[in-house]
Design a protein around this motif. Structure first.
Motif, PDB file in Angstrom:
ATOM      1  N   SER A 272       0.657  -1.182  -0.106  1.00 16.36           N
ATOM      2  CA  SER A 272      -0.013  -0.089   0.010  1.00 16.36           C
ATOM      3  C   SER A 272       0.858   1.263   0.003  1.00 16.36           C
ATOM      4  O   SER A 272       0.417   2.348  -0.402  1.00 16.36           O
ATOM      5  CB  SER A 272      -1.032  -0.009   1.076  1.00 16.36           C
ATOM      6  OG  SER A 272      -0.375   0.263   2.327  1.00 16.36           O
TER       7      SER A 272
ATOM      8  N   TRP B 191      -7.120  -0.908  -3.958  1.00 15.92           N
ATOM      9  CA  TRP B 191      -7.115  -2.311  -3.483  1.00 15.92           C
ATOM     10  C   TRP B 191      -5.663  -2.421  -2.585  1.00 15.92           C
ATOM     11  O   TRP B 191      -6.121  -3.121  -1.466  1.00 15.92           O
ATOM     12  CB  TRP B 191      -6.888  -3.228  -4.788  1.00 15.92           C
ATOM     13  CG  TRP B 191      -8.125  -3.217  -5.273  1.00 15.92           C
ATOM     14  CD1 TRP B 191      -8.488  -2.757  -6.493  1.00 15.92           C
ATOM     15  CD2 TRP B 191      -9.272  -3.764  -4.840  1.00 15.92           C
ATOM     16  NE1 TRP B 191      -9.957  -3.058  -7.029  1.00 15.92           N
ATOM     17  CE2 TRP B 191     -10.315  -3.689  -5.626  1.00 15.92           C
ATOM     18  CE3 TRP B 191      -9.755  -4.278  -3.566  1.00 15.92           C
ATOM     19  CZ2 TRP B 191     -11.907  -4.011  -5.460  1.00 15.92           C
ATOM     20  CZ3 TRP B 191     -10.946  -4.584  -3.246  1.00 15.92           C
ATOM     21  CH2 TRP B 191     -11.941  -4.496  -4.330  1.00 15.92           C
TER      22      TRP B 191
ATOM     23  N   VAL C  82      -4.384  -0.468  -0.276  1.00 19.80           N
ATOM     24  CA  VAL C  82      -4.557   0.252   0.648  1.00 19.80           C
ATOM     25  C   VAL C  82      -5.522  -0.308   1.440  1.00 19.80           C
ATOM     26  O   VAL C  82      -5.566  -0.848   2.511  1.00 19.80           O
ATOM     27  CB  VAL C  82      -5.002   1.688   0.295  1.00 19.80           C
ATOM     28  CG1 VAL C  82      -5.538   2.432   1.777  1.00 19.80           C
ATOM     29  CG2 VAL C  82      -4.034   2.707  -0.027  1.00 19.80           C
ATOM     30  N   LEU C  83      -6.746  -1.014   0.646  1.00 22.61           N
ATOM     31  CA  LEU C  83      -7.986  -1.674   1.539  1.00 22.61           C
ATOM     32  C   LEU C  83      -7.257  -3.030   1.941  1.00 22.61           C
ATOM     33  O   LEU C  83      -7.797  -3.395   3.136  1.00 22.61           O
ATOM     34  CB  LEU C  83      -9.011  -1.868   0.258  1.00 22.61           C
ATOM     35  CG  LEU C  83      -9.974  -0.699   0.338  1.00 22.61           C
ATOM     36  CD1 LEU C  83     -10.933  -1.157  -0.687  1.00 22.61           C
ATOM     37  CD2 LEU C  83     -10.798  -0.610   1.625  1.00 22.61           C
TER      38      LEU C  83
END
Lengths: 214, 89
Positions: free
Chosen positions: B31, B38, B40-41
């Protein structure tokens, strides 16, 4: 690969330190009592440091236009903001150093005491909609169908553009619509005033066909 | 009913913790390198969950090996009940 700031480098360095300790432990398999302190570093201190700094870095990243534009349905908005020739409201704000690469967040965030949290919750809703409805939507259709969930409140504009400054009030249209602007019944970003903010996504749904923005 | 953890060897638990840690770390770093939706999530959810699990496994081993729970139980068993506790009973 994005430009990594110093917080990001701390995260990467911590992760590398942790990974080295863990790999060495798996390869050498030293007796546990001797390895306990090293494992505290490898499984506790360094990963927690890495996760904490990655969180800060991640939260900062969620404010950037690159992040917003990473969902394909937001690409036209991001591209328009990056276009130095564009005269849209969004692009004008993107060229302002106050907003720069964070211009989506600058205008669309919730201001106020819990603004940061509310913005992040709103962002999670966007992710949900993207996963459930918009992920496979063609770009042209998305330009036509996707609209802002609730109108941009004028308070967001007034956070920077005060409605009490003599210069602002000296403009006739501002003075005549002062109350309407303040109570939100007339949007700053409406087509007769300073909008649309993102004309590139208006495919005749809001704009008349002749003279429509590109 | 007394709930009991399956008794796994400490060495084995630590090996699992190391493997989970090695899985979680790249997710978190991903991230930072690619700050899009995506990565980061995944970093903020899956990466952290796996990382936390790996640390918890380590803590379980340390607590078990040092006999912290047993010592606390021993102390409680040997302690005289104070006035407040006597009043309650």
């Amino acid at each position: 690969m994005a430009q990594v700031d110093w917080i990001g480098w701390v995260s990467i360095a911590s992760a590398i330190c942790a990974a080295v300790i863990l790999v060495l432990h798996l390869v050498r398999r030293p007796p546990l009592p001797r390895a306990r302190m090293w494992l505290l570093l490898g499984l506790g201190v360094f990963p927690i440091g890495s996760a904490g700094t990655a969180n800060i870095s991640g939260f900062k990243a969620t404010q950037s236009r690159t992040f917003c534009g990473s969902c394909h349905v937001m690409e036209p908005h991001a591209r328009d903001s990056e276009d130095p020739e564009s005269t849209s409201l969004a692009a004008i704000h993107a060229r302002n150093q106050m907003f720069g690469g964070d211009n989506c967040y600058g205008c669309h965030k919730d201001y106020g005491m819990y603004g940061f949290v509310m913005t992040k919750l709103g962002g999670m809703k966007h992710v949900y909609y993207y996963l459930t409805e918009y992920h496979d939507m063609p770009l042209e259709q998305s330009k036509h169908d996707i609209r802002i969930a609730k109108p941009l409140p004028n308070e967001n504009c007034m956070y920077c553009h005060t409605t009490t400054a003599p210069r602002w009030l000296s403009i006739g249209d501002h003075a005549s619509s002062l109350e309407a602007v303040r109570d939100g019944s007339m949007s700053c970003a409406s087509p007769g005033c300073h909008g649309y903010a993102h004309p590139v996504t208006k495919l005749g749904k809001e704009l008349p066909l002749e003279g429509a923005h590109p | 009913m007394k709930w009991k953890l399956p008794s796994l060897e400490s060495e084995r638990l630590i090996r699992w913790a190391c493997v989970l840690g090695l899985v979680a770390l790249p997710m978190m770093v991903w991230s930072v390198i690619t700050p899009t939706v995506w990565p980061v999530l995944v970093a903020l959810s899956v990466g952290q969950a796996i990382g936390t699990l790996s640390f918890v496994l380590y803590l379980v081993v340390v607590i078990r090996d040092l006999g912290i729970v047993a010592r606390l139980r021993g102390q409680n068993a040997g302690r005289e009940p104070d006035a407040a506790e006597q009043g309650e009973s």
